[in-house]
Design a protein around this motif. Structure first.
Motif, PDB file in Angstrom:
ATOM      1  N   GLN A   1       0.824  -1.207   0.000  1.00  0.00           N
ATOM      2  CA  GLN A   1       0.000   0.000   0.000  1.00  0.00           C
ATOM      3  C   GLN A   1       0.860   1.259   0.000  1.00  0.00           C
ATOM      4  OE1 GLN A   1      -2.581  -0.490   3.355  1.00  0.00           O
ATOM      5  NE2 GLN A   1      -4.000  -1.821   2.247  1.00  0.00           N
ATOM      6  N   GLU A   2       1.981   1.235   0.687  1.00  0.00           N
ATOM      7  CA  GLU A   2       2.868   2.394   0.733  1.00  0.00           C
ATOM      8  C   GLU A   2       3.526   2.648  -0.613  1.00  0.00           C
ATOM      9  OE1 GLU A   2       5.622   1.815   3.907  1.00  0.00           O
ATOM     10  OE2 GLU A   2       4.098   2.004   5.451  1.00  0.00           O
ATOM     11  N   GLU A   3       3.695   1.620  -1.406  1.00  0.00           N
ATOM     12  CA  GLU A   3       4.349   1.753  -2.692  1.00  0.00           C
ATOM     13  C   GLU A   3       3.393   2.251  -3.774  1.00  0.00           C
ATOM     14  OE1 GLU A   3       6.116  -1.982  -3.575  1.00  0.00           O
ATOM     15  OE2 GLU A   3       7.519  -1.884  -1.920  1.00  0.00           O
ATOM     16  N   GLN A   4       2.129   2.472  -3.425  1.00  0.00           N
ATOM     17  CA  GLN A   4       1.161   2.938  -4.402  1.00  0.00           C
ATOM     18  C   GLN A   4       0.657   4.320  -4.033  1.00  0.00           C
ATOM     19  OE1 GLN A   4      -1.946   0.055  -4.852  1.00  0.00           O
ATOM     20  NE2 GLN A   4      -0.667  -1.330  -6.036  1.00  0.00           N
ATOM     21  N   LYS A   5       0.163   5.006  -5.035  1.00  0.00           N
ATOM     22  CA  LYS A   5      -0.482   6.299  -4.836  1.00  0.00           C
ATOM     23  C   LYS A   5      -1.614   6.398  -5.846  1.00  0.00           C
ATOM     24  CE  LYS A   5       2.445   8.885  -8.032  1.00  0.00           C
ATOM     25  NZ  LYS A   5       3.367   9.998  -8.182  1.00  0.00           N
ATOM     26  N   ARG A   6      -2.385   7.452  -5.762  1.00  0.00           N
ATOM     27  CA  ARG A   6      -3.474   7.659  -6.704  1.00  0.00           C
ATOM     28  C   ARG A   6      -3.030   8.644  -7.781  1.00  0.00           C
ATOM     29  NH1 ARG A   6      -8.066   5.015  -5.953  1.00  0.00           N
ATOM     30  NH2 ARG A   6      -8.475   4.264  -3.858  1.00  0.00           N
ATOM     31  N   CYS A   7      -3.415   8.346  -9.006  1.00  0.00           N
ATOM     32  CA  CYS A   7      -3.120   9.247 -10.122  1.00  0.00           C
ATOM     33  C   CYS A   7      -3.867  10.560  -9.897  1.00  0.00           C
ATOM     34  CB  CYS A   7      -3.564   8.600 -11.437  1.00  0.00           C
ATOM     35  SG  CYS A   7      -3.437   9.703 -12.862  1.00  0.00           S
TER      36      CYS A   7
ATOM     37  N   PHE B   1      -4.782  12.567 -12.090  1.00  0.00           N
ATOM     38  CA  PHE B   1      -5.680  12.842 -13.207  1.00  0.00           C
ATOM     39  C   PHE B   1      -6.939  11.977 -13.159  1.00  0.00           C
ATOM     40  CE2 PHE B   1      -1.495  14.153 -14.679  1.00  0.00           C
ATOM     41  CZ  PHE B   1      -1.765  15.450 -15.084  1.00  0.00           C
ATOM     42  N   CYS B   2      -6.772  10.674 -12.900  1.00  0.00           N
ATOM     43  CA  CYS B   2      -7.935   9.772 -12.948  1.00  0.00           C
ATOM     44  C   CYS B   2      -8.297   9.173 -11.592  1.00  0.00           C
ATOM     45  CB  CYS B   2      -7.713   8.662 -13.970  1.00  0.00           C
ATOM     46  SG  CYS B   2      -6.439   7.460 -13.500  1.00  0.00           S
ATOM     47  N   GLY B   3      -7.392   9.252 -10.609  1.00  0.00           N
ATOM     48  CA  GLY B   3      -7.680   8.744  -9.277  1.00  0.00           C
ATOM     49  C   GLY B   3      -7.434   7.259  -9.077  1.00  0.00           C
ATOM     50  N   GLU B   4      -7.020   6.553 -10.108  1.00  0.00           N
ATOM     51  CA  GLU B   4      -6.745   5.117  -9.987  1.00  0.00           C
ATOM     52  C   GLU B   4      -5.427   4.897  -9.245  1.00  0.00           C
ATOM     53  OE1 GLU B   4      -8.587   2.506 -10.869  1.00  0.00           O
ATOM     54  OE2 GLU B   4     -10.185   3.719 -11.743  1.00  0.00           O
ATOM     55  N   LYS B   5      -5.298   3.739  -8.602  1.00  0.00           N
ATOM     56  CA  LYS B   5      -4.069   3.396  -7.883  1.00  0.00           C
ATOM     57  C   LYS B   5      -2.981   3.032  -8.886  1.00  0.00           C
ATOM     58  CE  LYS B   5      -5.851   1.830  -3.464  1.00  0.00           C
ATOM     59  NZ  LYS B   5      -5.907   0.707  -2.515  1.00  0.00           N
ATOM     60  N   ILE B   6      -1.795   3.597  -8.662  1.00  0.00           N
ATOM     61  CA  ILE B   6      -0.624   3.324  -9.491  1.00  0.00           C
ATOM     62  C   ILE B   6       0.590   3.203  -8.578  1.00  0.00           C
ATOM     63  CG2 ILE B   6      -1.472   4.436 -11.588  1.00  0.00           C
ATOM     64  CD1 ILE B   6       0.115   6.925 -10.777  1.00  0.00           C
ATOM     65  N   LEU B   7       1.691   2.713  -9.106  1.00  0.00           N
ATOM     66  CA  LEU B   7       2.918   2.655  -8.319  1.00  0.00           C
ATOM     67  C   LEU B   7       3.379   4.065  -7.973  1.00  0.00           C
ATOM     68  CD1 LEU B   7       4.967  -0.106 -10.162  1.00  0.00           C
ATOM     69  CD2 LEU B   7       3.810  -0.298  -7.960  1.00  0.00           C
TER      70      LEU B   7
ATOM     71  N   ILE C   1       6.276   5.216  -7.868  1.00  0.00           N
ATOM     72  CA  ILE C   1       7.394   5.663  -8.700  1.00  0.00           C
ATOM     73  C   ILE C   1       7.001   5.808 -10.170  1.00  0.00           C
ATOM     74  CG2 ILE C   1       9.164   4.738  -7.164  1.00  0.00           C
ATOM     75  CD1 ILE C   1       9.390   2.352  -9.117  1.00  0.00           C
ATOM     76  N   ALA C   2       5.708   5.630 -10.469  1.00  0.00           N
ATOM     77  CA  ALA C   2       5.252   5.684 -11.863  1.00  0.00           C
ATOM     78  C   ALA C   2       5.483   7.065 -12.467  1.00  0.00           C
ATOM     79  CB  ALA C   2       3.774   5.333 -11.942  1.00  0.00           C
ATOM     80  N   LYS C   3       5.932   7.071 -13.702  1.00  0.00           N
ATOM     81  CA  LYS C   3       6.132   8.319 -14.437  1.00  0.00           C
ATOM     82  C   LYS C   3       4.967   8.585 -15.386  1.00  0.00           C
ATOM     83  CE  LYS C   3      11.128   8.030 -14.158  1.00  0.00           C
ATOM     84  NZ  LYS C   3      11.337   9.055 -13.181  1.00  0.00           N
ATOM     85  N   LYS C   4       4.161   7.529 -15.644  1.00  0.00           N
ATOM     86  CA  LYS C   4       3.007   7.638 -16.520  1.00  0.00           C
ATOM     87  C   LYS C   4       1.913   6.732 -15.963  1.00  0.00           C
ATOM     88  CE  LYS C   4       1.706   7.113 -21.356  1.00  0.00           C
ATOM     89  NZ  LYS C   4       2.167   6.773 -22.702  1.00  0.00           N
ATOM     90  N   CYS C   5       0.681   7.211 -15.944  1.00  0.00           N
ATOM     91  CA  CYS C   5      -0.427   6.426 -15.420  1.00  0.00           C
ATOM     92  C   CYS C   5      -0.799   5.320 -16.406  1.00  0.00           C
ATOM     93  CB  CYS C   5      -1.638   7.318 -15.156  1.00  0.00           C
ATOM     94  SG  CYS C   5      -3.070   6.385 -14.556  1.00  0.00           S
ATOM     95  N   LYS C   6      -0.894   4.093 -15.902  1.00  0.00           N
ATOM     96  CA  LYS C   6      -1.234   2.969 -16.766  1.00  0.00           C
ATOM     97  C   LYS C   6      -2.722   2.934 -17.093  1.00  0.00           C
ATOM     98  CE  LYS C   6      -1.862  -0.428 -13.076  1.00  0.00           C
ATOM     99  NZ  LYS C   6      -1.413  -1.712 -12.538  1.00  0.00           N
ATOM    100  N   HIS C   7      -3.522   3.712 -16.375  1.00  0.00           N
ATOM    101  CA  HIS C   7      -4.963   3.710 -16.599  1.00  0.00           C
ATOM    102  C   HIS C   7      -5.391   4.786 -17.602  1.00  0.00           C
ATOM    103  CE1 HIS C   7      -5.406   0.869 -13.312  1.00  0.00           C
ATOM    104  NE2 HIS C   7      -4.617   1.645 -12.590  1.00  0.00           N
ATOM    105  N   CYS C   8      -4.958   6.012 -17.380  1.00  0.00           N
ATOM    106  CA  CYS C   8      -5.400   7.108 -18.255  1.00  0.00           C
ATOM    107  C   CYS C   8      -4.325   7.560 -19.241  1.00  0.00           C
ATOM    108  CB  CYS C   8      -5.868   8.302 -17.423  1.00  0.00           C
ATOM    109  SG  CYS C   8      -4.572   9.115 -16.463  1.00  0.00           S
ATOM    110  N   GLY C   9      -3.063   7.128 -19.026  1.00  0.00           N
ATOM    111  CA  GLY C   9      -1.993   7.467 -19.957  1.00  0.00           C
ATOM    112  C   GLY C   9      -1.364   8.835 -19.752  1.00  0.00           C
ATOM    113  N   GLU C  10      -1.778   9.565 -18.732  1.00  0.00           N
ATOM    114  CA  GLU C  10      -1.200  10.885 -18.471  1.00  0.00           C
ATOM    115  C   GLU C  10       0.219  10.750 -17.940  1.00  0.00           C
ATOM    116  OE1 GLU C  10      -2.202  13.959 -19.012  1.00  0.00           O
ATOM    117  OE2 GLU C  10      -4.165  13.417 -19.803  1.00  0.00           O
TER     118      GLU C  10
END
Length: 98
Positions: A12-18, A20-26, A28-37
């Motif tokens: 849970q600590e390794e994730q955050k919400r995007c 732009f779309c509010g979905e859970k992502i890593l 350290i993500a540089k791009k959202c896998k759900h909305c592509g932002e």
């Protein structure tokens, strides 16, 4: 049982919400896998400048936390021309006299 709780908490600590779309992502993500932002500031600036062919992006590699500088292509070309003109004048001043 404590190990399982710790593993779930780590996940849970390794994730955050995007943002732009509010979905859970890593986290350290540089791009959202759900909305592509694009979430990374530097990548977003480079992408925007690439879309707009009239701009160039300059990134300070000595200080990665500093924001990227976006320069209009006309301004960058003007600066390049000025460097060539000044170089030519100096060259002519040194080697032009006999």
């Amino acid at each position: 049982m404590d190990i399982e709780k710790q593993e779930k908490q780590d996940e849970q600590e390794e994730q955050k919400r995007c943002v732009f779309c509010g979905e859970k992502i890593l986290a350290i993500a540089k791009k959202c896998k759900h909305c592509g932002e694009i979430l990374d500031v530097v990548l977003r600036a480079a992408f925007e400048a690439d879309k707009n062919e009239n701009s160039k992006v300059f990134i300070n590699n000595n200080n990665p936390s500093s924001p990227p500088v976006i320069v209009k292509k006309d301004e960058a070309d003007l600066a390049g021309c000025l460097v060539w003109i000044i170089g030519f004048v100096i060259f002519a001043a040194i080697f032009g006299k006999h």
